[in-house]
Structures are given as structure tokens and as C-alpha cells.
Design a protein around this motif. Structure first.
Motif, PDB file in Angstrom:
ATOM      1  N   PRO A 283       9.781  83.014 -79.023  1.00  0.00           N
ATOM      2  CA  PRO A 283       9.930  82.010 -78.295  1.00  0.00           C
ATOM      3  C   PRO A 283      10.086  82.544 -77.299  1.00  0.00           C
ATOM      4  CG  PRO A 283      12.377  82.402 -79.727  1.00  0.00           C
ATOM      5  CD  PRO A 283      11.676  83.563 -79.543  1.00  0.00           C
ATOM      6  N   PRO A 284       9.278  82.007 -75.892  1.00  0.00           N
ATOM      7  CA  PRO A 284       9.081  81.890 -74.745  1.00  0.00           C
ATOM      8  C   PRO A 284      10.079  81.151 -74.273  1.00  0.00           C
ATOM      9  CG  PRO A 284       7.794  79.228 -75.536  1.00  0.00           C
ATOM     10  CD  PRO A 284       8.330  80.934 -76.396  1.00  0.00           C
ATOM     11  N   LYS A 285      10.404  81.798 -73.448  1.00  0.00           N
ATOM     12  CA  LYS A 285      11.683  81.474 -72.416  1.00  0.00           C
ATOM     13  C   LYS A 285      11.850  80.541 -71.809  1.00  0.00           C
ATOM     14  CE  LYS A 285      13.776  85.584 -71.926  1.00  0.00           C
ATOM     15  NZ  LYS A 285      14.261  87.468 -70.962  1.00  0.00           N
ATOM     16  N   PRO A 286      13.284  79.406 -72.089  1.00  0.00           N
ATOM     17  CA  PRO A 286      12.577  77.561 -70.619  1.00  0.00           C
ATOM     18  C   PRO A 286      12.211  78.621 -69.744  1.00  0.00           C
ATOM     19  CG  PRO A 286      15.157  78.318 -71.627  1.00  0.00           C
ATOM     20  CD  PRO A 286      14.301  79.242 -72.139  1.00  0.00           C
ATOM     21  N   LYS A 287      11.728  77.680 -68.930  1.00  0.00           N
ATOM     22  CA  LYS A 287      11.846  77.567 -67.282  1.00  0.00           C
ATOM     23  C   LYS A 287      12.980  77.281 -66.604  1.00  0.00           C
ATOM     24  CE  LYS A 287       6.646  78.708 -67.107  1.00  0.00           C
ATOM     25  NZ  LYS A 287       5.347  78.329 -66.544  1.00  0.00           N
ATOM     26  N   THR A 288      13.101  77.729 -65.829  1.00  0.00           N
ATOM     27  CA  THR A 288      14.240  76.808 -64.487  1.00  0.00           C
ATOM     28  C   THR A 288      13.720  76.149 -64.074  1.00  0.00           C
ATOM     29  OG1 THR A 288      16.026  78.467 -65.644  1.00  0.00           O
ATOM     30  CG2 THR A 288      16.507  76.890 -63.469  1.00  0.00           C
TER      31      THR A 288
END
Length: 156
Positions: free
Chosen positions: A145-150
Motif C-alpha cells: 500500500p502507498p505510504k501516507p503522505k505527511t
């Protein structure tokens, strides 16, 4: 009793340095007291499991079994099941007047093996082939899964 079995399994895995990725494929084995009539006469298929970057690969020796006798299915959404009914055509008695002198080759038993697939296994992308007595099953992995953007929010 189940906790003791789990503790022993963990100790064995640690002793033999079995990676956690392989532990996720194991399904609890039945004790002799839990054996049902349905499972009597069923033997287990030895298996090698490889964890590659793109897929999981299962290798099983199934000598003398035609590929039409082997069934590979996915049950309960994540359980890979390999079965064989154990029938083999005997070459004896095909010609009139022919009799058996010796029968040493055993008729294969039914085979059954189940594996709980990990969460990243793509159950809709499974392929199997049987060549030279070796069954190879390839289970593709889902992309991570794509890493969540900060996103930094300025405080006013």
C-alpha cells in the motif's frame, strides 16, 4: 494444551531460525484425537515455499500423478488447498491371459495440504503447473500500500 503446542512451535522456529514469513503459511495440524474418518488415509505432501519479491512459490513432489488428478483451490478467501484423490491406473490385466506376478508399487494415498496465505497474497492471481512429477504453484503478491503522505499545516 494448545498453548503448549504454540510454545513448542515458537521454540522450534527460533531454534531452526525459521523466518516469520514462513510461519504465516503454517496451519495448525490436527492431533490424533481430532482425526475424522474423512481425513483417514490422507498423506501430507512435502513442500518447499520460496518468498520472492514478487510472489510466493510452492514446490511439491507428486511423482506418478497426472495433472488431471491434482486440484488446487482457494477456500475461505485465504486458504490454499492442494488435493489429489490417490487413484492410479494399474497396468495389470490389460491383456487376456495376463496375471500379476508381483505388485510392489503402492497405489498413492489421497493427498491434502492447506496453507493460510498472507494478507499480501493476490488470491485472484494464482497459477499452477505440473511437470516431471513436480507441482509448482505461484501466488503473486499484491503491491504494498502507498505510504501516507505527511502534509505540514501552518499554524496561524
Amino acid at each position: 494444551m494448545s498453548r503448549v503446542i504454540d510454545d513448542v512451535a515458537a521454540a522450534v522456529n527460533h531454534l531452526f531460525d525459521i523466518p516469520e514469513t514462513m510461519e504465516k503459511f503454517t496451519t495448525p495440524s490436527r492431533s490424533p484425537h481430532q482425526e475424522t474418518n474423512k481425513s483417514k488415509g490422507v498423506s501430507s505432501i512435502p513442500v518447499d515455499i520460496l518468498d520472492s519479491p514478487k510472489d510466493y512459490i510452492f514446490f511439491m513432489d507428486v511423482p506418478g500423478r497426472p495433472k488431471s488428478d491434482i486440484q488446487v483451490t482457494v477456500e475461505d478467501e485465504r486458504t490454499l488447498v492442494i488435493r489429489s484423490n490417490g487413484k492410479r491406473k494399474r497396468e495389470d490385466g490389460e491383456e487376456e491371459g495376463c496375471k500379476c506376478i508381483r505388485l510392489e508399487r503402492r497405489v498413492p494415498q489421497k493427498l491434502l495440504r492447506k496453507f493460510k496465505l498472507p494478507e499480501d497474497a493476490n488470491v485472484s492471481a494464482i497459477s499452477a503447473k505440473c511437470e516431471n512429477g513436480v507441482l509448482t504453484i505461484v501466488v503473486e503478491k499484491l503491491p504494498p500500500p502507498p505510504k501516507p503522505k505527511t502534509v505540514e499545516v501552518a499554524i496561524s
